[in-house]
Design an enzyme around this catalytic site. Structure first.
Site, PDB file in Angstrom:
ATOM      1  N   TYR A 173      24.373  26.440  77.147  1.00  0.00           N
ATOM      2  CA  TYR A 173      24.514  27.152  75.875  1.00  0.00           C
ATOM      3  C   TYR A 173      25.929  26.962  75.319  1.00  0.00           C
ATOM      4  O   TYR A 173      26.110  26.647  74.132  1.00  0.00           O
ATOM      5  CB  TYR A 173      24.219  28.641  76.054  1.00  0.00           C
ATOM      6  CG  TYR A 173      24.602  29.467  74.848  1.00  0.00           C
ATOM      7  CD1 TYR A 173      23.787  29.508  73.723  1.00  0.00           C
ATOM      8  CD2 TYR A 173      25.797  30.189  74.822  1.00  0.00           C
ATOM      9  CE1 TYR A 173      24.151  30.244  72.596  1.00  0.00           C
ATOM     10  CE2 TYR A 173      26.163  30.928  73.711  1.00  0.00           C
ATOM     11  CZ  TYR A 173      25.336  30.946  72.604  1.00  0.00           C
ATOM     12  OH  TYR A 173      25.707  31.660  71.493  1.00  0.00           O
TER      13      TYR A 173
ATOM     14  N   ARG B 217      34.752  38.577  76.234  1.00  0.00           N
ATOM     15  CA  ARG B 217      35.469  39.566  75.422  1.00  0.00           C
ATOM     16  C   ARG B 217      34.528  40.358  74.523  1.00  0.00           C
ATOM     17  O   ARG B 217      34.743  41.554  74.267  1.00  0.00           O
ATOM     18  CB  ARG B 217      36.510  38.843  74.567  1.00  0.00           C
ATOM     19  CG  ARG B 217      37.345  39.735  73.659  1.00  0.00           C
ATOM     20  CD  ARG B 217      37.963  38.915  72.546  1.00  0.00           C
ATOM     21  NE  ARG B 217      36.935  38.294  71.711  1.00  0.00           N
ATOM     22  CZ  ARG B 217      37.152  37.226  70.953  1.00  0.00           C
ATOM     23  NH1 ARG B 217      38.328  36.642  70.934  1.00  0.00           N
ATOM     24  NH2 ARG B 217      36.165  36.734  70.215  1.00  0.00           N
TER      25      ARG B 217
ATOM     26  N   ARG C 178      22.560  40.910  71.771  1.00  0.00           N
ATOM     27  CA  ARG C 178      22.659  39.472  72.067  1.00  0.00           C
ATOM     28  C   ARG C 178      23.673  39.280  73.190  1.00  0.00           C
ATOM     29  O   ARG C 178      24.874  39.288  72.961  1.00  0.00           O
ATOM     30  CB  ARG C 178      23.085  38.691  70.820  1.00  0.00           C
ATOM     31  CG  ARG C 178      24.314  39.252  70.125  1.00  0.00           C
ATOM     32  CD  ARG C 178      24.792  38.378  68.991  1.00  0.00           C
ATOM     33  NE  ARG C 178      26.105  38.802  68.529  1.00  0.00           N
ATOM     34  CZ  ARG C 178      26.793  38.172  67.584  1.00  0.00           C
ATOM     35  NH1 ARG C 178      26.293  37.101  67.027  1.00  0.00           N
ATOM     36  NH2 ARG C 178      27.985  38.613  67.214  1.00  0.00           N
TER      37      ARG C 178
ATOM     38  N   PHE D 186      46.702  22.310  67.365  1.00  0.00           N
ATOM     39  CA  PHE D 186      45.339  22.724  67.014  1.00  0.00           C
ATOM     40  C   PHE D 186      44.502  22.968  68.265  1.00  0.00           C
ATOM     41  O   PHE D 186      43.698  23.911  68.321  1.00  0.00           O
ATOM     42  CB  PHE D 186      44.691  21.629  66.157  1.00  0.00           C
ATOM     43  CG  PHE D 186      43.242  21.849  65.853  1.00  0.00           C
ATOM     44  CD1 PHE D 186      42.841  22.734  64.852  1.00  0.00           C
ATOM     45  CD2 PHE D 186      42.262  21.167  66.560  1.00  0.00           C
ATOM     46  CE1 PHE D 186      41.492  22.929  64.574  1.00  0.00           C
ATOM     47  CE2 PHE D 186      40.910  21.361  66.292  1.00  0.00           C
ATOM     48  CZ  PHE D 186      40.527  22.247  65.291  1.00  0.00           C
TER      49      PHE D 186
END
Length: 260
Positions: free
Chosen positions: A8, A55, A67, A127
């Site tokens: 997932y 978290r 969920r 980034f």
């Protein structure tokens, strides 16, 4: 199970890492062989996504319908339902489950360090590095923190500013990673069922850092690329920007500490 959990996270974040890595490699800004081993890029995505999932338990459990993505082969060792951990009567098992989830995520750090060490272009590095270090910082406040099941836990605003200002080159980024790993190691609970495995993952992370930063254990203050660049051009307002950034960081540190 954990295999499905990893899959997932791969589809949510790992594939993004694949795509970005191919773009970096084909752009000419990074080594053309950066995309040769996409498993490393996948680990970058998994580390970030697992941080979000751990978290966000409090928010996700309140969704209608809830969920929840925590794998049963982890939480099933500590309760009969993933909702059990919100009951303060199950606080001890909740902490153990939370620590086990963090333990699982830490196994990706060596790949994350390897990926960051292969980057050359400053903006691409920043980034990629800032979210990784923020995730590591998040784990230091989530570990053994039962309030994770009742409120959304966030890292301090001052620390966020520090990460964004510092993590634009490899050396200071690895130093910060080392510092956060030490904080987590210091917080480990020897009686926790995941203690030995968590400690093992932390040691492997140290080794990965040492491979690319032999003196990573010596936390000598170093100037980041951004700070050095701003300092070098005072006529362009670099000093003013630094003063402003330091003032904002200091303000957030005082606010986080509860000062007036």
């Amino acid at each position: 199970d954990t295999k499905d959990y990893d899959l997932y996270c791969h589809y949510v974040a790992g594939i993004v890492g694949h795509g970005l890595t191919r773009i970096f490699a084909s752009s000419g800004l990074e080594d053309e062989h950066l995309a040769d081993d996409l498993e490393i890029a996948n680990s970058m995505g998994l580390f970030l996504q697992k941080g979000n999932i751990i978290r966000d338990y409090f928010e996700d459990v309140l969704e209608d319908p809830p969920r929840l993505f925590w794998p049963k082969d982890i939480w099933g060792h500590f309760g009969t339902s993933i909702f059990d951990f919100r009951d303060r009567a199950n606080e001890a098992h909740g902490r153990e489950c939370l620590n086990a989830m963090i333990c699982d995520a830490l196994r990706h750090i060596p790949h994350c360090i390897q990926y960051l060490s292969s980057l050359k272009e400053t903006t691409i590095f920043q980034f990629c590095a800032v979210p990784q270090v923020m995730t590591m910082a998040t784990f230091t406040i989530l570990y053994n923190n039962y309030e994770t099941f009742h409120t959304k836990q966030k890292i301090r605003k001052g620390l966020t500013c520090k990460i964004m200002l510092t993590c634009d080159s490899l050396a200071p980024t690895l130093d910060m990673f080392s510092e956060l790993l030490r904080q987590l190691e210091k917080a480990l609970v020897p009686e926790d069922p995941s203690y030995e495995l968590t400690l093992s993952h932390i040691k492997k992370a140290y080794l990965a850092i040492a491979k690319h930063r032999p003196d990573a254990g010596k936390l000598v203050a170093r100037e980041s690329f951004t700070r050095g660049l701003l300092s070098a051009f005072p006529a362009l307002g670099g000093s003013i920007l630094l003063l402003f950034a330091d003032s904002i960081t200091g303000y957030f540190h005082r606010a986080d500490a509860g000062e007036e």
